[in-house]
Motif scaffolding. Structure first.
Motif, PDB file in Angstrom:
ATOM      1  N   UNK A  53       0.844  -1.198   0.000  1.00  0.00           N
ATOM      2  CA  UNK A  53       0.000   0.000   0.000  1.00  0.00           C
ATOM      3  C   UNK A  53       0.876   1.243   0.000  1.00  0.00           C
ATOM      4  N   UNK A  54       0.346   2.329  -0.542  1.00  0.00           N
ATOM      5  CA  UNK A  54       1.051   3.606  -0.450  1.00  0.00           C
ATOM      6  C   UNK A  54       1.114   4.009   1.030  1.00  0.00           C
ATOM      7  N   UNK A  55       2.204   4.643   1.448  1.00  0.00           N
ATOM      8  CA  UNK A  55       2.299   5.062   2.857  1.00  0.00           C
ATOM      9  C   UNK A  55       1.160   6.009   3.233  1.00  0.00           C
ATOM     10  N   UNK A  56       0.767   5.956   4.478  1.00  0.00           N
ATOM     11  CA  UNK A  56      -0.263   6.855   5.005  1.00  0.00           C
ATOM     12  C   UNK A  56       0.422   8.075   5.611  1.00  0.00           C
ATOM     13  N   UNK A  57      -0.054   9.259   5.273  1.00  0.00           N
ATOM     14  CA  UNK A  57       0.425  10.507   5.869  1.00  0.00           C
ATOM     15  C   UNK A  57      -0.706  11.513   5.721  1.00  0.00           C
ATOM     16  N   UNK A  58      -1.621  11.503   6.689  1.00  0.00           N
ATOM     17  CA  UNK A  58      -2.809  12.368   6.630  1.00  0.00           C
ATOM     18  C   UNK A  58      -3.063  12.998   7.994  1.00  0.00           C
ATOM     19  N   UNK A  59      -3.899  14.026   7.983  1.00  0.00           N
ATOM     20  CA  UNK A  59      -4.396  14.593   9.232  1.00  0.00           C
ATOM     21  C   UNK A  59      -5.745  13.968   9.538  1.00  0.00           C
ATOM     22  N   UNK A  60      -6.015  13.794  10.821  1.00  0.00           N
ATOM     23  CA  UNK A  60      -7.308  13.287  11.287  1.00  0.00           C
ATOM     24  C   UNK A  60      -7.781  14.158  12.437  1.00  0.00           C
ATOM     25  N   UNK A  61      -9.091  14.234  12.586  1.00  0.00           N
ATOM     26  CA  UNK A  61      -9.687  14.943  13.710  1.00  0.00           C
ATOM     27  C   UNK A  61     -10.255  13.903  14.671  1.00  0.00           C
ATOM     28  N   UNK A  62      -9.976  14.084  15.940  1.00  0.00           N
ATOM     29  CA  UNK A  62     -10.533  13.235  16.981  1.00  0.00           C
ATOM     30  C   UNK A  62     -11.571  14.070  17.713  1.00  0.00           C
ATOM     31  N   UNK A  63     -12.832  13.635  17.656  1.00  0.00           N
ATOM     32  CA  UNK A  63     -13.942  14.353  18.268  1.00  0.00           C
ATOM     33  C   UNK A  63     -14.378  13.593  19.513  1.00  0.00           C
ATOM     34  N   UNK A  80      -8.538  13.267   4.842  1.00  0.00           N
ATOM     35  CA  UNK A  80      -8.372  12.810   3.455  1.00  0.00           C
ATOM     36  C   UNK A  80      -8.923  11.387   3.393  1.00  0.00           C
ATOM     37  N   UNK A  81     -10.218  11.295   3.193  1.00  0.00           N
ATOM     38  CA  UNK A  81     -10.909  10.009   3.212  1.00  0.00           C
ATOM     39  C   UNK A  81     -10.399   9.030   2.168  1.00  0.00           C
ATOM     40  N   UNK A  82     -10.047   9.535   0.973  1.00  0.00           N
ATOM     41  CA  UNK A  82      -9.559   8.645  -0.086  1.00  0.00           C
ATOM     42  C   UNK A  82      -8.246   7.983   0.300  1.00  0.00           C
ATOM     43  N   UNK A  86      -7.780   3.986   0.981  1.00  0.00           N
ATOM     44  CA  UNK A  86      -6.813   3.244   0.174  1.00  0.00           C
ATOM     45  C   UNK A  86      -5.801   2.519   1.061  1.00  0.00           C
ATOM     46  N   UNK A  87      -5.403   3.141   2.156  1.00  0.00           N
ATOM     47  CA  UNK A  87      -4.414   2.547   3.052  1.00  0.00           C
ATOM     48  C   UNK A  87      -4.996   1.363   3.834  1.00  0.00           C
ATOM     49  N   UNK A  88      -6.221   1.510   4.329  1.00  0.00           N
ATOM     50  CA  UNK A  88      -6.798   0.476   5.196  1.00  0.00           C
ATOM     51  C   UNK A  88      -7.649  -0.543   4.440  1.00  0.00           C
ATOM     52  N   UNK A  89      -7.838  -0.354   3.124  1.00  0.00           N
ATOM     53  CA  UNK A  89      -8.689  -1.268   2.338  1.00  0.00           C
ATOM     54  C   UNK A  89      -8.154  -2.693   2.351  1.00  0.00           C
TER      55      UNK A  89
END
Length: 89
Positions: A53-63, A80-82, A86-89
């Protein structure tokens, strides 16, 4: 990895699975936090690698919702939902 996790056992299982799938490479860095008496929002950068898989490098919000001093509802929302899918699929 999407889904509902309730209680300590399910949450710890989710975290173990995250570590297993990324061979221990999954890391988060806290970027900022806002809070009041009933809510907390934290934004963090999530990074990790998985074979094939392509490496994951995203921002996430924790609510986080708070009731009587306890965290009662926690949601992690990738910004970045896409890339997340793609990373966890």
């Amino acid at each position: 990895m999407a889904g509902q996790y309730r209680g300590h056992d399910e949450i710890l299982g989710f975290l173990r699975r995250t570590a297993e799938l990324t061979a221990g490479t999954y890391r988060v860095d806290l970027l900022w936090v806002l809070a009041d008496d009933a809510h907390t929002v934290a934004v963090y950068r999530a990074r990790g690698e998985r074979d094939g898989y392509a490496p994951l490098d995203i921002e996430q919000a924790l609510l986080v919702e708070l009731r009587e001093g306890l965290w009662t509802d926690i949601r992690a929302q990738p910004l970045d939902g896409e890339a997340f899918d793609a990373f966890w699929a």
